[in-house]
Enzyme design. Structure first.
Site, PDB file in Angstrom:
ATOM      1  CD  GLU A  21      -1.000   0.573   3.680  1.00  0.00           C
ATOM      2  OE1 GLU A  21      -1.466   1.716   3.524  1.00  0.00           O
ATOM      3  OE2 GLU A  21      -1.116  -0.082   4.738  1.00  0.00           O
ATOM      4  CE  LYS A 155      -0.220   1.251  14.128  1.00  0.00           C
ATOM      5  NZ  LYS A 155      -1.336   0.872  13.403  1.00  0.00           N
TER       6      LYS A 155
HETATM    7  N1  PSU Z   1      -1.890   1.371  10.584  1.00  0.00           N
HETATM    8  C1  PSU Z   1      -0.561   1.555  10.546  1.00  0.00           C
HETATM    9  N2  PSU Z   1      -0.001   2.254   9.546  1.00  0.00           N
HETATM   10  C2  PSU Z   1      -0.767   2.771   8.554  1.00  0.00           C
HETATM   11  C3  PSU Z   1      -2.183   2.557   8.583  1.00  0.00           C
HETATM   12  C4  PSU Z   1      -2.691   1.853   9.615  1.00  0.00           C
HETATM   13  O1  PSU Z   1       0.153   1.099  11.408  1.00  0.00           O
HETATM   14  O2  PSU Z   1      -0.216   3.423   7.661  1.00  0.00           O
HETATM   15  C5  PSU Z   1      -3.017   3.083   7.451  1.00  0.00           C
HETATM   16  C6  PSU Z   1      -3.384   1.933   6.492  1.00  0.00           C
HETATM   17  O3  PSU Z   1      -3.351   2.419   5.179  1.00  0.00           O
HETATM   18  C7  PSU Z   1      -4.814   1.610   6.889  1.00  0.00           C
HETATM   19  C8  PSU Z   1      -5.322   2.974   7.279  1.00  0.00           C
HETATM   20  O4  PSU Z   1      -5.581   1.037   5.854  1.00  0.00           O
HETATM   21  O5  PSU Z   1      -4.245   3.590   7.953  1.00  0.00           O
HETATM   22  C9  PSU Z   1      -6.552   2.917   8.154  1.00  0.00           C
HETATM   23  O6  PSU Z   1      -7.060   4.204   8.311  1.00  0.00           O
HETATM   24  P1  PSU Z   1      -8.469   4.408   9.026  1.00  0.00           P
HETATM   25  O7  PSU Z   1      -8.238   4.021  10.439  1.00  0.00           O
HETATM   26  O8  PSU Z   1      -8.767   5.864   8.842  1.00  0.00           O
HETATM   27  O9  PSU Z   1      -9.433   3.530   8.297  1.00  0.00           O
END
Ligand code: PSU
Ligand code: MN
Length: 301
Positions: A21, A155
């Protein structure tokens, strides 16, 4: 959609390909370590016998398999949109740049015919979800899009039990790689259990094969604990997480800005330690992801 010729060639020859990604590059880590990490991840994937395909949107065109200079631009440029499923129509129609999250990367990987995707962490139910309904689009994507995602566990900024409950409801198996215990990204363990413990990349490839054979749409979440020597002290990381979350609330940061804010603030609060951990766990996942993709291709022969 533009697919890198090397990726097309590999897919046609039924060789292993692993998607990556770009939100982790643009919003997950600071420059220049983000670019260094992204290029190292690609290298590890190659060293383990698969072709990497980093996904992002450039001038409205989804790219599956970015070049190193494109990766560099994603790492350097400020203000690239964070794109999940809901953002794809706008960003592509308006010919903008977009960094793809887990959900958007899964969509383009599946369209290209890639079945495995390596990242650091997925989004899930944020803490306070009972009041805010803040649940990442990543979970719905795992429910319906046929890509197996290799990560280091959700996380601890997330509500882990609610995230696990939602994955169960959505029919997404959570597999631990050589662990019974759900890894929590910065740490190898948490108070929670994975659904199944898989001991080898081949076993995970077999599980993936059955999911496809019975046409059970959606992904599998493989959770790979960070190697002990890079793991963080649970007390230190939890303290940083708590403080970052309190600051986020005070500042009124909401929606898609939450995860990037928390990640950046945790890096500051841990004086860079969490970033080093983050990089190491992605590299560790890259190795496992390539091994699974390779085992799956061998199984199909
Ligand atoms: N967790 C991480 N690093 C990241 C992300 C999540 O440790 O870069 C990013 C990923 O791209 C994930 C997104 O899909 O954040 C999720 O965002 P949200 O919680 O806004 O859906
Ligand atoms: Mn959210």
């Amino acid at each position: 959609m533009k697919i890198n010729p090397e990726v097309i060639k590999a897919l046609k020859a039924h060789k292993p390909v692993v998607a990556l990604e770009s939100t982790i590059i643009s919003h997950g880590m600071p420059y220049p370590k983000n670019v260094k990490c992204a290029l190292m991840v690609e290298k590890v994937i190659r060293e383990n016998g698969a072709v990497p395909a980093t996904v992002g949107i450039i001038n409205g065109e989804p790219i599956v398999g970015m070049t190193p200079s494109e990766i560099e631009k994603f790492g350097k440029t400020k203000g690239i949109a964070k794109v999940s499923r809901r953002d794809i129509p706008y960003i592509t129609a308006m010919k903008k740049w977009g960094a793809t999250t887990v959900s958007a990367t899964m969509i383009f990987a599946a369209l290209a015919g890639i079945e495995f995707f390596v990242t650091g962490g997925i989004g899930g139910a944020q803490k306070g979800v009972q009041h805010t309904f803040d649940i990442s689009a990543d979970l719905d994507e795992l429910a319906k899009t046929n890509v197996t995602v290799i990560c280091a566990g959700p996380k601890a900024i997330l509500d882990l039990p609610v995230t696990l409950e939602l994955l169960e409801s959505k029919g997404v198996p959570v597999i631990g790689y050589n662990t019974e215990c759900l890894p929590a990204f910065y740490t190898r363990t948490s108070k929670f259990k994975v659904d199944y413990n898989a001991k080898t990349p081949l076993d995970i490839a077999k599980i993936h094969k059955m999911k496809r054979a019975y046409k059970l749409d959606g992904g599998i979440l493989v959770t790979n604990p960070i190697p002990q020597k890079y793991a963080m002290d649970e007390k230190v990381i939890n303290k940083a997480i708590k403080q970052a979350q309190a600051e986020m609330e005070k500042k009124g940061i909401k929606g898609k800005d939450e995860t990037p804010f928390l990640l950046a603030r945790i890096v500051e609060l841990t004086k860079g330690d969490s970033l080093d951990t983050n990089i190491q766990l992605v590299l560790n996942n890259a190795k496992l992801g390539a091994q699974i993709a390779k085992a799956y291709c061998a199984l199909k022969k």
